[in-house]
Design a protein around this motif. Sequence first.
Motif, PDB file in Angstrom:
ATOM      1  N   ARG A  29       4.313  -7.071  -5.981  1.00 27.25           N
ATOM      2  CA  ARG A  29       4.961  -7.590  -4.778  1.00 27.25           C
ATOM      3  C   ARG A  29       5.334  -6.462  -3.811  1.00 27.25           C
ATOM      4  O   ARG A  29       5.151  -6.561  -2.598  1.00 27.25           O
ATOM      5  N   LEU A  30       5.893  -5.360  -4.397  1.00 24.61           N
ATOM      6  CA  LEU A  30       6.276  -4.222  -3.555  1.00 24.61           C
ATOM      7  C   LEU A  30       5.059  -3.624  -2.859  1.00 24.61           C
ATOM      8  O   LEU A  30       5.104  -3.288  -1.664  1.00 24.61           O
ATOM      9  N   GLY A  31       3.985  -3.470  -3.639  1.00 27.41           N
ATOM     10  CA  GLY A  31       2.767  -2.894  -3.052  1.00 27.41           C
ATOM     11  C   GLY A  31       2.211  -3.756  -1.942  1.00 27.41           C
ATOM     12  O   GLY A  31       1.765  -3.257  -0.895  1.00 27.41           O
ATOM     13  N   ALA A  32       2.235  -5.091  -2.136  1.00 32.56           N
ATOM     14  CA  ALA A  32       1.724  -5.998  -1.115  1.00 32.56           C
ATOM     15  C   ALA A  32       2.554  -5.932   0.159  1.00 32.56           C
ATOM     16  O   ALA A  32       2.034  -6.026   1.279  1.00 32.56           O
ATOM     17  N   LYS A  33       3.860  -5.764   0.017  1.00 31.93           N
ATOM     18  CA  LYS A  33       4.735  -5.697   1.187  1.00 31.93           C
ATOM     19  C   LYS A  33       4.575  -4.384   1.942  1.00 31.93           C
ATOM     20  O   LYS A  33       4.634  -4.343   3.177  1.00 31.93           O
ATOM     21  N   MET A  34       4.389  -3.287   1.200  1.00 38.12           N
ATOM     22  CA  MET A  34       4.346  -1.968   1.838  1.00 38.12           C
ATOM     23  C   MET A  34       2.955  -1.579   2.330  1.00 38.12           C
ATOM     24  O   MET A  34       2.809  -0.693   3.167  1.00 38.12           O
ATOM     25  N   ALA A  35       1.929  -2.241   1.790  1.00 39.07           N
ATOM     26  CA  ALA A  35       0.562  -1.859   2.166  1.00 39.07           C
ATOM     27  C   ALA A  35       0.299  -2.180   3.630  1.00 39.07           C
ATOM     28  O   ALA A  35       0.804  -3.172   4.157  1.00 39.07           O
ATOM     29  N   PRO A  36      -0.491  -1.350   4.307  1.00 35.57           N
ATOM     30  CA  PRO A  36      -0.830  -1.627   5.704  1.00 35.57           C
ATOM     31  C   PRO A  36      -1.701  -2.873   5.824  1.00 35.57           C
ATOM     32  O   PRO A  36      -2.449  -3.212   4.904  1.00 35.57           O
ATOM     33  N   ARG A  70      -7.057   3.938   4.958  1.00 38.77           N
ATOM     34  CA  ARG A  70      -6.117   5.036   4.675  1.00 38.77           C
ATOM     35  C   ARG A  70      -4.736   4.444   4.413  1.00 38.77           C
ATOM     36  O   ARG A  70      -4.277   3.539   5.115  1.00 38.77           O
ATOM     37  N   LEU A  71      -4.071   4.975   3.400  1.00 39.47           N
ATOM     38  CA  LEU A  71      -2.729   4.523   3.068  1.00 39.47           C
ATOM     39  C   LEU A  71      -1.698   5.290   3.893  1.00 39.47           C
ATOM     40  O   LEU A  71      -1.951   6.442   4.287  1.00 39.47           O
ATOM     41  N   PRO A  72      -0.540   4.699   4.144  1.00 35.40           N
ATOM     42  CA  PRO A  72       0.522   5.437   4.857  1.00 35.40           C
ATOM     43  C   PRO A  72       0.983   6.636   4.040  1.00 35.40           C
ATOM     44  O   PRO A  72       0.810   6.688   2.813  1.00 35.40           O
ATOM     45  N   GLY A  73       1.589   7.594   4.725  1.00 40.05           N
ATOM     46  CA  GLY A  73       1.936   8.877   4.117  1.00 40.05           C
ATOM     47  C   GLY A  73       2.689   8.788   2.804  1.00 40.05           C
ATOM     48  O   GLY A  73       2.355   9.488   1.836  1.00 40.05           O
ATOM     49  N   PHE A  74       3.704   7.914   2.693  1.00 31.98           N
ATOM     50  CA  PHE A  74       4.509   7.869   1.480  1.00 31.98           C
ATOM     51  C   PHE A  74       3.734   7.291   0.297  1.00 31.98           C
ATOM     52  O   PHE A  74       4.119   7.475  -0.854  1.00 31.98           O
ATOM     53  N   MET A  75       2.622   6.581   0.565  1.00 28.89           N
ATOM     54  CA  MET A  75       1.806   6.044  -0.521  1.00 28.89           C
ATOM     55  C   MET A  75       0.584   6.912  -0.806  1.00 28.89           C
ATOM     56  O   MET A  75      -0.019   6.816  -1.877  1.00 28.89           O
ATOM     57  N   GLN A 110      -9.883   8.589  -1.198  1.00 37.82           N
ATOM     58  CA  GLN A 110     -10.763   9.551  -0.530  1.00 37.82           C
ATOM     59  C   GLN A 110     -12.200   9.033  -0.454  1.00 37.82           C
ATOM     60  O   GLN A 110     -12.937   9.359   0.476  1.00 37.82           O
ATOM     61  N   GLU A 111     -12.613   8.241  -1.459  1.00 43.22           N
ATOM     62  CA  GLU A 111     -13.983   7.763  -1.506  1.00 43.22           C
ATOM     63  C   GLU A 111     -14.088   6.245  -1.472  1.00 43.22           C
ATOM     64  O   GLU A 111     -15.177   5.709  -1.650  1.00 43.22           O
ATOM     65  N   ARG A 112     -12.964   5.531  -1.295  1.00 40.79           N
ATOM     66  CA  ARG A 112     -12.996   4.079  -1.365  1.00 40.79           C
ATOM     67  C   ARG A 112     -12.157   3.449  -0.260  1.00 40.79           C
ATOM     68  O   ARG A 112     -11.211   4.052   0.226  1.00 40.79           O
ATOM     69  N   ASP A 113     -12.501   2.222   0.086  1.00 41.22           N
ATOM     70  CA  ASP A 113     -11.680   1.392   0.953  1.00 41.22           C
ATOM     71  C   ASP A 113     -11.121   0.250   0.114  1.00 41.22           C
ATOM     72  O   ASP A 113     -11.668  -0.084  -0.950  1.00 41.22           O
ATOM     73  N   LEU A 114     -10.042  -0.360   0.586  1.00 43.84           N
ATOM     74  CA  LEU A 114      -9.417  -1.464  -0.126  1.00 43.84           C
ATOM     75  C   LEU A 114      -9.325  -2.687   0.763  1.00 43.84           C
ATOM     76  O   LEU A 114      -9.094  -2.561   1.974  1.00 43.84           O
ATOM     77  N   PRO A 115      -9.492  -3.872   0.191  1.00 43.41           N
ATOM     78  CA  PRO A 115      -9.256  -5.080   0.990  1.00 43.41           C
ATOM     79  C   PRO A 115      -7.757  -5.242   1.239  1.00 43.41           C
ATOM     80  O   PRO A 115      -6.941  -4.747   0.452  1.00 43.41           O
ATOM     81  N   PRO A 116      -7.376  -5.889   2.316  1.00 43.57           N
ATOM     82  CA  PRO A 116      -5.939  -6.088   2.560  1.00 43.57           C
ATOM     83  C   PRO A 116      -5.346  -6.978   1.470  1.00 43.57           C
ATOM     84  O   PRO A 116      -6.035  -7.833   0.916  1.00 43.57           O
ATOM     85  N   PRO A 117      -4.075  -6.788   1.136  1.00 51.33           N
ATOM     86  CA  PRO A 117      -3.460  -7.601   0.081  1.00 51.33           C
ATOM     87  C   PRO A 117      -3.391  -9.070   0.495  1.00 51.33           C
ATOM     88  O   PRO A 117      -3.189  -9.397   1.661  1.00 51.33           O
ATOM     89  N   ALA A 118      -3.557  -9.938  -0.481  1.00 54.56           N
ATOM     90  CA  ALA A 118      -3.478 -11.374  -0.214  1.00 54.56           C
ATOM     91  C   ALA A 118      -2.034 -11.760   0.106  1.00 54.56           C
ATOM     92  O   ALA A 118      -1.093 -11.114  -0.370  1.00 54.56           O
TER      93      ALA A 118
END
Length: 472
Positions: A419-426, A436-441, A451-459
């Motif tokens: 839940r925390l990750g979903a809320k804080m993720a861009p 790219r993740l925000p600086g604190f993450m 560095q070599e991967r992209d992530l889908p946005p959290p549901a």
Amino acid sequence: MNTAPIKIKQTIADTDLQKAIYTATGRLMAHRATSTDHLPEYQELRTAAHELKRHTIDNLDYYIEQFEQNVSAHGGKVVFCNDAAEVADFVLGLAKERQAHLIVKSKSMTTEEIDLNERLEHHELESVETDLGEYILQLAHQRPYHIVAPALHMTRYEVADLFTEKLGVENEVVIEKQTKIARGVLREKFLAADIGITGANFLIADSGAVVVVENEGNARLTTSAPKIHIAIAGIEKLIPRATDLVVFLKLLGRSATGQALTVYTSFLSGPRRGEEVDGPDEFYIVLLDGGRTKLLVDAEKRESLFCIRCGACLNHCPVYRKIGGHNYPWIYSGPIGKIITPQFHGVMEDPWLPFASSLCGACAEVCPVKIDIPKQLLQLRAEVSEGKKSGGTGSSERRGFHLYAWLMRHPGLFRLFGRLGAKMAPRPDGGGWIHRLPGFMNVGPLRSWMQERDLPPPAPKSFHDLWKERRK
């Protein structure tokens, strides 16, 4: 310093090169699909080829002895070499003894593997590639970009500039005329050559014959015009009987270029006899180990020796199609290179190589001899991880997985962190992927991962939340 990541990024950013790779591999994929669709027994042939190669590799000592006996019976000579230096020493010694100065070569991945041209040139012995693609690369001082189409990355304009610079001819961009220019140069080389060197697609144990498959006819000139013919092949090229060749020929052309059969299939079984008007006076077959016997130790990984060098796995590999052939550390690129290179050179020499795969399985689906490449990649990845662990190098990514495994064993904490990750993720505009993740993450294992991967946005909702709603 490992420059691979920099070179890979340059390749991906080069739009012209990306177009060349995708166009060439796409065309080969389409031709293969069409030709195999018209062969109803295609899957049965793949199974037969797999079993034939397994039987041969499992009984390699027997078939090597049988092959040597039959070559000798036809007036040829088999030379056993452990490594590249021994091959070069044999060729140089024979050239010196026969006062030879010019060698013509047909396309051969085995001679590329041992850097034969460079070794011969070091001793001032001229060696000329006669396959058009290989000849272009020799002039450009490059190694093959692809097993079947070695110069697929070069445009006709680049070839025109190269011919003008190296051959002193008018700048010509019409491909047919470029071919004519090369043919004019190479015909003179064929007529003047003292030694012809080829590889071998197959070595037939029960007859001692060398089988060379090609489309240009240059191999036939290489084996018949000079007085001496040397075939250089890895020990894994053996097959038991001439009748077995039918299976492999039906698979090789279709898998490589989409042809039912390549234009030329030559059977070479010794020097010129009696009243024959052409052919060599001397016939040698160099059987190279070059690290192959190391692969025999593991009953599963020796499967990589089944490869018949068709290049189909390269054409279907999403990684090869993005990064191209020159970003692999050795002359074998694509999926087959990812499993052969670590076994020949050691898994820790280029530890990133087995991981340069999506494990989509396309390579295994199209391999004509059914090599289970994804399975071997997983085995090699495990060896790399074990090597890092025993070497004490550590890995932030590995520590990240250990933390993830611990969280998985504590469901309450796992859901909380989710839940925390979903809320804080861009959340990129338009629902795009996270680059790219925000600086604190963006620290530790997450930084390495991103560095070599992209992530889908959290549901918007987790699976657990959706499941609760469903149960209600």
